[in-house]
Design a protein around this motif. Sequence first.
Motif, mmCIF file in Angstrom:
data_model
loop_
_atom_site.group_PDB
_atom_site.id
_atom_site.type_symbol
_atom_site.label_atom_id
_atom_site.label_comp_id
_atom_site.label_asym_id
_atom_site.label_seq_id
_atom_site.Cartn_x
_atom_site.Cartn_y
_atom_site.Cartn_z
ATOM 1 N N THR A 37 0.841 -1.189 0.000
ATOM 2 C CA THR A 37 0.000 0.000 0.000
ATOM 3 C C THR A 37 0.877 1.240 0.000
ATOM 4 O O THR A 37 2.003 1.225 0.485
ATOM 5 C CB THR A 37 -0.940 0.052 1.225
ATOM 6 N N ASN A 38 0.337 2.278 -0.549
ATOM 7 C CA ASN A 38 1.006 3.566 -0.526
ATOM 8 C C ASN A 38 0.392 4.347 0.634
ATOM 9 O O ASN A 38 -0.785 4.709 0.585
ATOM 10 C CB ASN A 38 0.799 4.293 -1.858
ATOM 11 N N LYS A 39 1.171 4.575 1.677
ATOM 12 C CA LYS A 39 0.681 5.260 2.870
ATOM 13 C C LYS A 39 1.076 6.727 2.799
ATOM 14 O O LYS A 39 2.204 7.056 2.452
ATOM 15 C CB LYS A 39 1.283 4.630 4.125
ATOM 16 N N LEU A 40 0.128 7.580 3.134
ATOM 17 C CA LEU A 40 0.385 9.016 3.105
ATOM 18 C C LEU A 40 -0.183 9.642 4.368
ATOM 19 O O LEU A 40 -1.310 9.334 4.767
ATOM 20 C CB LEU A 40 -0.266 9.643 1.867
ATOM 21 N N THR A 41 0.594 10.493 4.999
ATOM 22 C CA THR A 41 0.130 11.234 6.168
ATOM 23 C C THR A 41 0.057 12.711 5.813
ATOM 24 O O THR A 41 1.049 13.302 5.375
ATOM 25 C CB THR A 41 1.072 11.030 7.366
ATOM 26 N N VAL A 42 -1.136 13.262 5.981
ATOM 27 C CA VAL A 42 -1.344 14.690 5.779
ATOM 28 C C VAL A 42 -1.233 15.336 7.154
ATOM 29 O O VAL A 42 -1.882 14.885 8.110
ATOM 30 C CB VAL A 42 -2.732 14.967 5.156
ATOM 31 N N LYS A 43 -0.406 16.370 7.268
ATOM 32 C CA LYS A 43 -0.150 17.003 8.560
ATOM 33 C C LYS A 43 -0.660 18.443 8.572
ATOM 34 O O LYS A 43 0.102 19.387 8.352
ATOM 35 C CB LYS A 43 1.340 16.973 8.871
ATOM 36 N N PRO A 44 -1.966 18.614 8.849
ATOM 37 C CA PRO A 44 -2.513 19.975 8.909
ATOM 38 C C PRO A 44 -1.889 20.757 10.072
ATOM 39 O O PRO A 44 -1.528 20.176 11.096
ATOM 40 C CB PRO A 44 -4.007 19.756 9.159
ATOM 41 N N LEU A 45 -1.787 22.039 9.905
ATOM 42 C CA LEU A 45 -1.230 22.886 10.961
ATOM 43 C C LEU A 45 -2.196 23.075 12.119
ATOM 44 O O LEU A 45 -1.781 23.363 13.234
ATOM 45 C CB LEU A 45 -0.840 24.253 10.386
ATOM 46 N N THR A 47 -4.802 20.797 13.184
ATOM 47 C CA THR A 47 -5.508 19.623 13.715
ATOM 48 C C THR A 47 -4.573 18.406 13.706
ATOM 49 O O THR A 47 -3.416 18.504 13.335
ATOM 50 C CB THR A 47 -6.795 19.336 12.907
ATOM 51 N N LEU A 48 -5.122 17.288 14.115
ATOM 52 C CA LEU A 48 -4.342 16.048 14.159
ATOM 53 C C LEU A 48 -4.014 15.544 12.753
ATOM 54 O O LEU A 48 -4.719 15.857 11.796
ATOM 55 C CB LEU A 48 -5.133 14.977 14.917
ATOM 56 N N PRO A 49 -2.976 14.734 12.612
ATOM 57 C CA PRO A 49 -2.630 14.177 11.298
ATOM 58 C C PRO A 49 -3.770 13.327 10.730
ATOM 59 O O PRO A 49 -4.548 12.717 11.462
ATOM 60 C CB PRO A 49 -1.416 13.300 11.589
ATOM 61 N N ILE A 50 -3.840 13.294 9.418
ATOM 62 C CA ILE A 50 -4.824 12.497 8.693
ATOM 63 C C ILE A 50 -4.048 11.445 7.908
ATOM 64 O O ILE A 50 -3.144 11.773 7.144
ATOM 65 C CB ILE A 50 -5.651 13.371 7.731
ATOM 66 N N HIS A 51 -4.406 10.163 8.114
ATOM 67 C CA HIS A 51 -3.689 9.076 7.451
ATOM 68 C C HIS A 51 -4.518 8.562 6.283
ATOM 69 O O HIS A 51 -5.716 8.299 6.421
ATOM 70 C CB HIS A 51 -3.401 7.944 8.441
#
Length: 144
Positions: A37-45, A47-51
Amino acid sequence: MPQAGLNIGSDYRFDVLTATGLLTLPTLLRFNKKKITNKLTVKPLNTLPIHLSFQEGGWEGTFEVSRADSTLDDYFAALEAAYYAGVNQPSGFIQETIQEIGGNISTYQLQGVVLYFDDAGDVEAEKNVIQKVSFLASTRIKLS
């Protein structure tokens, strides 16, 4: 046969079906498979990270065989000869059959399988020769 309510290695059977037929592995020691799988973590300034997970990679795995005959050597020698002769090499399948705890049988099939002979084995006095094969597969489906 399960023990103490848990699956153990002897509950599993793996059949490798190549373009030339069934590849019999009489001394299969270990089998490993995992989803790519291609895992990506979005790190908003704020709020909590979105996986996120993208199902784009298929499956990969390895298996090990204690060499008891020339099965793997012969298969990969024929595959190499066919490659240099320009013969098309279709992919194969790996079928996994599991004896479930409750007595049911589950069957899964890895499709679009390509095998790689990673290690033909180290040869030492008074030690068995372990051969290692890896594979890539396009998908895994449940048959039953």
